[in-house]
Design a protein around this motif. Structure first.
Motif, PDB file in Angstrom:
ATOM      1  N   ARG A 944       0.836  -1.209   0.000  1.00 48.08           N
ATOM      2  CA  ARG A 944       0.000   0.000   0.000  1.00 48.08           C
ATOM      3  C   ARG A 944       0.867   1.255   0.000  1.00 48.08           C
ATOM      4  NH1 ARG A 944      -5.216  -1.245   4.013  1.00 48.08           N
ATOM      5  NH2 ARG A 944      -5.970  -3.085   2.872  1.00 48.08           N
ATOM      6  N   ALA A 945       1.967   1.210   0.743  1.00 46.32           N
ATOM      7  CA  ALA A 945       2.890   2.354   0.726  1.00 46.32           C
ATOM      8  C   ALA A 945       3.490   2.542  -0.658  1.00 46.32           C
ATOM      9  CB  ALA A 945       3.985   2.150   1.766  1.00 46.32           C
ATOM     10  N   GLU A 946       3.809   1.448  -1.327  1.00 42.33           N
ATOM     11  CA  GLU A 946       4.344   1.540  -2.688  1.00 42.33           C
ATOM     12  C   GLU A 946       3.309   2.143  -3.639  1.00 42.33           C
ATOM     13  OE1 GLU A 946       6.455  -1.589  -5.742  1.00 42.33           O
ATOM     14  OE2 GLU A 946       4.366  -1.947  -5.149  1.00 42.33           O
ATOM     15  N   ALA A 947       2.058   1.706  -3.504  1.00 40.94           N
ATOM     16  CA  ALA A 947       0.998   2.224  -4.378  1.00 40.94           C
ATOM     17  C   ALA A 947       0.801   3.718  -4.163  1.00 40.94           C
ATOM     18  CB  ALA A 947      -0.307   1.468  -4.128  1.00 40.94           C
ATOM     19  N   GLU A 948       0.811   4.158  -2.917  1.00 38.55           N
ATOM     20  CA  GLU A 948       0.636   5.587  -2.635  1.00 38.55           C
ATOM     21  C   GLU A 948       1.789   6.396  -3.222  1.00 38.55           C
ATOM     22  OE1 GLU A 948       0.131   6.120   1.512  1.00 38.55           O
ATOM     23  OE2 GLU A 948      -1.891   5.285   1.568  1.00 38.55           O
ATOM     24  N   MET A 949       2.991   5.881  -3.085  1.00 35.14           N
ATOM     25  CA  MET A 949       4.143   6.572  -3.664  1.00 35.14           C
ATOM     26  C   MET A 949       4.011   6.662  -5.185  1.00 35.14           C
ATOM     27  SD  MET A 949       8.145   5.399  -3.691  1.00 35.14           S
ATOM     28  CE  MET A 949       7.747   3.991  -4.753  1.00 35.14           C
ATOM     29  N   GLN A 950       3.640   5.582  -5.811  1.00 34.68           N
ATOM     30  CA  GLN A 950       3.526   5.567  -7.277  1.00 34.68           C
ATOM     31  C   GLN A 950       2.411   6.487  -7.760  1.00 34.68           C
ATOM     32  OE1 GLN A 950       2.946   1.396  -8.017  1.00 34.68           O
ATOM     33  NE2 GLN A 950       5.148   0.940  -8.064  1.00 34.68           N
ATOM     34  N   ARG A 951       1.270   6.497  -7.040  1.00 31.77           N
ATOM     35  CA  ARG A 951       0.166   7.363  -7.473  1.00 31.77           C
ATOM     36  C   ARG A 951       0.570   8.835  -7.402  1.00 31.77           C
ATOM     37  NH1 ARG A 951      -1.187   2.750  -7.806  1.00 31.77           N
ATOM     38  NH2 ARG A 951       0.235   3.101  -9.547  1.00 31.77           N
ATOM     39  N   TRP A 952       1.291   9.239  -6.376  1.00 32.52           N
ATOM     40  CA  TRP A 952       1.700  10.639  -6.282  1.00 32.52           C
ATOM     41  C   TRP A 952       2.775  10.974  -7.304  1.00 32.52           C
ATOM     42  CZ3 TRP A 952      -1.196  14.159  -4.394  1.00 32.52           C
ATOM     43  CH2 TRP A 952      -2.048  13.900  -3.317  1.00 32.52           C
ATOM     44  N   GLN A 953       3.629  10.004  -7.629  1.00 33.43           N
ATOM     45  CA  GLN A 953       4.600  10.236  -8.698  1.00 33.43           C
ATOM     46  C   GLN A 953       3.883  10.411 -10.031  1.00 33.43           C
ATOM     47  OE1 GLN A 953       7.132   6.898  -9.895  1.00 33.43           O
ATOM     48  NE2 GLN A 953       8.889   8.293 -10.023  1.00 33.43           N
ATOM     49  N   GLU A 954       2.910   9.548 -10.301  1.00 28.65           N
ATOM     50  CA  GLU A 954       2.120   9.674 -11.518  1.00 28.65           C
ATOM     51  C   GLU A 954       1.330  10.974 -11.534  1.00 28.65           C
ATOM     52  OE1 GLU A 954       1.399   4.822 -11.671  1.00 28.65           O
ATOM     53  OE2 GLU A 954      -0.242   6.189 -11.208  1.00 28.65           O
ATOM     54  N   GLN A 955       0.842  11.383 -10.361  1.00 30.27           N
ATOM     55  CA  GLN A 955       0.087  12.631 -10.282  1.00 30.27           C
ATOM     56  C   GLN A 955       0.954  13.816 -10.700  1.00 30.27           C
ATOM     57  OE1 GLN A 955      -3.031  13.140  -9.737  1.00 30.27           O
ATOM     58  NE2 GLN A 955      -3.380  15.085  -8.726  1.00 30.27           N
ATOM     59  N   THR A 956       2.170  13.859 -10.229  1.00 33.19           N
ATOM     60  CA  THR A 956       3.082  14.934 -10.619  1.00 33.19           C
ATOM     61  C   THR A 956       3.273  14.966 -12.123  1.00 33.19           C
ATOM     62  OG1 THR A 956       4.235  14.655  -8.512  1.00 33.19           O
ATOM     63  CG2 THR A 956       5.360  15.921 -10.221  1.00 33.19           C
ATOM     64  N   GLU A 957       3.546  13.801 -12.706  1.00 30.92           N
ATOM     65  CA  GLU A 957       3.798  13.725 -14.140  1.00 30.92           C
ATOM     66  C   GLU A 957       2.543  14.021 -14.949  1.00 30.92           C
ATOM     67  OE1 GLU A 957       7.002  10.103 -13.284  1.00 30.92           O
ATOM     68  OE2 GLU A 957       5.001   9.700 -14.086  1.00 30.92           O
ATOM     69  N   GLN A 958       1.407  13.508 -14.478  1.00 26.31           N
ATOM     70  CA  GLN A 958       0.155  13.690 -15.217  1.00 26.31           C
ATOM     71  C   GLN A 958      -0.281  15.148 -15.223  1.00 26.31           C
ATOM     72  OE1 GLN A 958      -3.701  12.147 -13.591  1.00 26.31           O
ATOM     73  NE2 GLN A 958      -3.590  10.795 -15.363  1.00 26.31           N
TER      74      GLN A 958
END
Length: 1052
Positions: A944-958
């Motif tokens: 879950r921590a990995e997913a949260e990190m990835q979603r915020w990374q994608e959010q920045t890029e998106q």
């Protein structure tokens, strides 16, 4: 002083009193002068103000509007800000209170003029000054002829004529003074006026009944509509108008209706009172043009739609890829083939598909409905399917083809929806609407609902939105086809788990040309709605666990409903065509207002996403360090969920067989704690001494805790328990002292001195005189404790680490107990027992925290604290891993306990197990391995921590990709309007001027977007040959290397 004023003063005093108890409060009070100015006088007042001292300087003064100068501001602390707001508001009201009488006299002075009856300033014989104009600024009293002359181009100002008998001003139209409004000559006279008539004009200051004539100089039959429009009067009919509405009035109502949802009936009621608020009943009843106003407003709004959308400029010839005649306000940030695509990236990599992604949300609303009443069947929408609603006739034909569904739901949420009370739809011809909106809250399409929300309604809404980008991919040329196919599609719907099952089959029947685009669409359930679904829906359709979607929560449709719901009381009384036209203009205005702030909103979201990503990344690294022995195995596991029977299988979820009952959870905690207390330790002489000493200190702390509890609940049983434990502890200490005498003979004097002192400590307060009790290295050397101090450091590190593991275990137990209590415990007995278990677990957690802090303080005394940091209750926070994800979890991060730096030292502290060092292993026991590992809970927490990190990374890029698309959209619209301005004929200068104005508007928006891109550090992406994909790839590579280096795990 008024009661309201006293209340404000009292409230300000209370707030100021409250703030005095906070750390933000500063008692410095100074006297500050400020000046109130006007056109004629100025006065200086002295008021007490709050100035907060910052060192030797005060908070700088703020620049306020000219009326109030040199008023100091206060710090930005919320409490002091509220105090300041109350204070300054109270002072200004008090200033007005001092002037109430003067202001009242000045208001009443308007009601008369001392010059009435005196000769007019024109000096013509017999011309008496008796006419005033309150619509003008500082108008000088004049005669009727002068009033007409000065108002030749302002004929709708009211003439306030002095009545010498009644002795007050009586309101008249300009025609009552003998003037006829002449059209066609800019107020001048016409040689051949025609069609003179009594004409009703509704203006912003009232309803005017005046004489009006058309110009007959150039046409035998004058174009009355043209002449009225040139005078900025919108006719009530195109046949033979006798009523018109001022364009300014229509614009004013247009904005009032959009912003405050003011009804036409209420607005016209106010206009009628503006005609004469004293003798409103005398306003002729035929001067209540309500029906004509409704008709004209509807036509004016439709023409406004056509003007703003560019249809009056033939925009379809420039933007030929869009639907012909569309009246939509398009989202600048969403991908649009042939319009805002990235020219340097024709193909987006699959792992970066969120950079070119269309995100939609479907949602129903039951407020903007319509009663089942007598209505005109010929009253259809003027937009005729070119707005957000489909063509009514086509929509009815489509619904007629839909058979009655007999499908049964397998999800709890949809079962609840189907069981809702249908009586609320009684006497409703239209029960609501279904909207399709993008993630930027732009309305994309909308259809009416009839007796509830059905899949067929949502299908039509989705199909309309897809068709806005072409009825089929085959319609585009090769280049545009590539761009369309490259766009990733993600859609959320609160019943997506059931809705998408047969979606493709339904589209094959009714919208076969859209099936190719539908096949690549991914479906999710909005973050809030999924909480009401079965747990499996969270893992199968929750966007938090979907890759390449960013932080798309899918609830954006809900943000528009509070605004649209205000229209409900109006629309439910309208004919359906009028209702749809009204909603279309409001949809478009909502989209327009969103577009004005879109660039700044995206820039702020990028900064927020960056901040959150760093926070989540650091937390993920901390967890990976704590679980480093299991991370390689976890990395190889698939993140894609699956479904076996009715159960969802996901790495983000506990297996159902592993979720224990509350009793099992509590018993496991007790067993783990017992295991922690009875761990087998190698019994060498030094080891036995250190182990027993630390255990004795632990027993002393427990007795102190019991004594503390006894002070609150003095029970005989508790006293006996304390006495018994103290006796046993006395025996253990005496036995331990014998070993201490052999290993540390130099501390004997300290022990003896403590025993024979007048204030000899009780057994639970007795000092053991371990090396950590002597913080001075000189004293340790004097007492020959240096070697033993080194050994104690190793033991204290083990004690601290075991305490951390024990705290983690108990904290997760508390979380699980609370979850079980909420879900399953309903009766008083169960609730009480569950509460007792939770209280017992909290007490145990606090004991472990005390143990950890004791070990940390001992290490500080030994100058070896290392990575063992201070632990507070805030650091214990963790999101429950036994339950599904909750709303808002992405904005919260587990406390420092779960990524504590000391946890990563375990591997280095464990000695090698080999035959050559068995004796050393016996002397130096394994440290930090006493507590059992919670493999399943750790796995869920890590993923879950990995997913949260990835979603915020994608959010920045998106969001960066969307900001760049927004800039390209504004630039494209600037070029579009510039081209249309150039194509406009010279005989239509108004078209050219409006097009240039729109081009300038979009140019300014583009410049703002470009500045924001530069401000957040991405100005290089504005270069012609720059590539966002390459930039993201490079940043991801650097981040992956950073994370891999931090956790020392090879990146697959």
């Amino acid at each position: 002083m008024s009661r309201n004023r006293q209340s404000l003063k009292r409230k300000a005093a209370e707030m100021e009193c409250q703030s005095s108890h906070t750390q933000f409060r500063d008692p410095n009070i100074t006297k500050t002068h400020f000046t109130i100015t006007s056109d004629t006088v100025s006065s200086t007042s002295t008021r007490t103000s709050i100035l907060r001292k910052l060192g030797t300087a005060t908070v700088p003064l703020v620049q306020l509007p000219p009326i109030i100068e040199q008023i100091p501001t206060v710090p930005e602390e919320p409490l002091l800000t509220r105090v300041w707001t109350f204070w300054i508001s109270a002072q200004l009201l008090e200033d007005f209170e001092e002037k109430f009488e003067d202001l009242g006299d000045l208001i009443l002075a308007y009601e008369a003029d001392p010059g009435c009856g005196l000769p007019c300033a024109c000096a013509r014989d017999g011309h008496i000054a008796s006419v005033q104009c309150h619509d003008c600024t500082s108008y000088r009293l004049s005669c009727a002829e002068c009033f007409i002359t000065t108002h030749i181009n302002a004929p709708f100002h009211w003439a306030e004529v002095w009545d010498f008998e009644q002795e007050f001003f009586v309101r008249h139209n300009i025609s009552a003074l003998g003037h006829t409004i002449q059209l066609g000559h800019h107020g001048g006279a016409c040689e051949t006026p025609v069609g003179e008539r009594l004409f009703t004009v509704v203006n912003t200051n009232g309803i005017h009944s005046c004489r009006l004539a058309f110009c007959g100089c150039y046409e035998a039959r004058p174009d009355k509509i043209k002449q009225l429009m040139q005078a900025r009067l919108f006719p009530a009919t195109t046949r033979d108008p006798h009523t018109a509405f001022a364009i300014n009035l229509l614009k004013e109502f247009h904005l009032h209706n959009l912003e405050s949802k003011k009804a036409a009936y209420d607005y016209l009621g106010a206009i009628r009172r503006l005609s004469d608020n004293s003798f409103t009943a005398d306003v002729p009843t035929n001067q209540n043009p309500y029906q004509a106003f409704l008709r004209v407003v509807r036509v004016f709004n439709f023409l406004t739609l056509r003007k703003r959308s560019g249809q009056l400029h033939e925009i379809d010839k420039v933007l030929s890829h869009r639907p012909k005649g569309n009246l939509l306000v398009w989202c600048p940030a969403c991908p649009e083939a042939g319009f805002n695509s990235d020219p340097n990236c024709p193909k987006t990599p699959r792992d970066l598909r969120h950079l070119n992604q269309s995100q939609r949300t479907l949602d129903g609303n039951f407020q903007c409905n319509r009663f089942n009443k007598n209505s005109d069947p010929d009253d259809v929408s003027l937009c005729a399917g070119k707005g957000y609603f489909p063509l009514e006739s086509d929509y009815k034909q489509y619904l007629a083809k839909i058979p009655h569904s007999t499908e049964k739901s397998t999800c709890n949420y949809l079962k609840a929806v189907n069981k809702q009370d249908k009586r609320k739809f009684k006497n409703m011809a239209v029960t609501g609407t279904v909207n399709c909106q993008c993630s930027h809250v732009f309305v994309l399409s909308c259809v009416d609902l009839h007796y509830g929300e059905k899949f067929a309604n949502a299908d039509k809404t989705l199909a309309m939105e897809l068709e806005q980008h072409g009825r089929s991919i085959e319609e585009f040329d090769f280049t545009l086809r590539i761009e369309v196919e490259d766009v990733d599609e993600v859609t959320t719907y609160d019943i997506a788990c059931e809705y998408f099952i047969n979606l493709e089959e339904r589209f094959k029947i009714h919208f076969p040309h859209l099936v190719p685009r539908l096949k690549k669409m991914r479906w999710g359930i909005p973050a809030l709605h999924v909480q009401g679904h079965q747990d499996s829906c969270t893992y199968l359709f929750g966007t938090a666990y979907m890759d390449c979607v960013g932080h798309f929560h899918g609830e954006t449709a809900e943000q528009y409903w509070p605004e649209l719901n205000q229209l409900g009381p109006h629309t439910r009384q309208m004919n359906n065509g009028h209702r749809q036209d009204t909603m279309i203009i409001h949809h478009g205005d909502w989209n327009y207002k969103k577009s004005t702030q879109l660039a700044s909103d995206l820039a702020n979201e990028i900064l927020e996403a960056k901040k959150k990503y760093i926070e989540k990344r650091n937390h993920f690294i901390g967890l990976s360090l704590s679980f480093r022995d299991r991370v390689p195995k976890w990395r190889a596991m698939s993140r894609t969920p699956s479904k076996v029977g009715k159960e969802a299988i996901s790495v983000y979820k506990h297996k159902s067989t592993k979720v224990p009952s509350q009793t099992a959870i509590f018993q496991k905690m007790l067993n783990d704690n017992q295991m922690f207390a009875q761990t087998t330790i190698p019994k060498t002489r030094v080891a036995e001494f250190m182990d027993e000493g630390i255990k004795i200190q632990d027993l002393q702390r427990k007795i102190r805790t019991l004594i503390s509890d006894t002070n609150e609940h003095d029970l005989m049983a508790r006293r006996k328990e304390i006495s018994l434990r103290s006796s046993k502890l006395r025996v253990r200490i005496d036995k331990w002292r014998k070993i201490q005498q052999q290993l540390c003979p130099m501390v004997g004097d300290k022990i003896a001195g403590q025993a024979v002192s007048a204030s000899a400590p009780l057994v639970h307060e007795e000092m053991l005189y371990l090396p950590s009790d002597f913080p001075s290295e000189v004293e340790q050397r004097t007492l020959h404790l240096s070697n033993l101090a080194k050994e104690e450091i190793r033991w204290r590190e083990g004690q601290a680490f075991d305490a951390l593991r024990a705290i983690q275990n108990v904290v997760k137990t508390i979380s699980a107990l609370r979850g079980q209590k909420i879900k399953n415990d309903r009766q008083q007995k169960q609730n009480t027992r569950a509460g007792d278990n939770i209280a017992e677990a909290i007490k145990l957690r606090d004991q472990h925290m005390v143990s950890y802090e004791a070990a940390r303080q001992s290490l500080i005394s030994l100058n070896a604290v290392g990575n063992f940091q201070l632990l507070t209750e805030t650091d214990l926070y963790t999101k429950p891993v036994l339950d599904k994800r909750r709303v808002g979890d992405s904005h919260h991060t587990d406390g420092a306990l779960w990524r504590h730096p000391a946890m990563v030292l375990v591997e280095e502290l464990q000695p090698e197990a080999s035959s050559s060092n068995k004796q050393e292993e016996a002397v130096n026991p394994t440290i930090g391995t006493q507590m059992p590992k919670r493999k399943s809970g750790d796995r869920v927490q890590w993923f879950r921590a990995e997913a949260e990190m990835q979603r915020w990374q994608e959010q920045t890029e998106q969001k960066l990709a969307e900001l760049l698309r927004t800039n390209r959209s504004f630039e494209k619209m600037e070029h579009t309007w510039t081209e249309m301005a150039a194509k406009s004929s010279e005989v239509r200068p108004g078209h050219t001027a409006y097009a240039k104005q729109k081009a300038a508007m979009y140019r300014r928006r583009a410049e703002t977007a470009q500045k924001l891109i530069g401000d957040i550090g991405y100005s290089s992406l504005l270069e012609p040959n720059s590539s966002l994909v390459e930039r993201v790839k490079q940043e991801r590579k650097e981040e992956a290397e950073f994370i891999a280096k931090a956790i020392s795990v090879s990146v697959a």
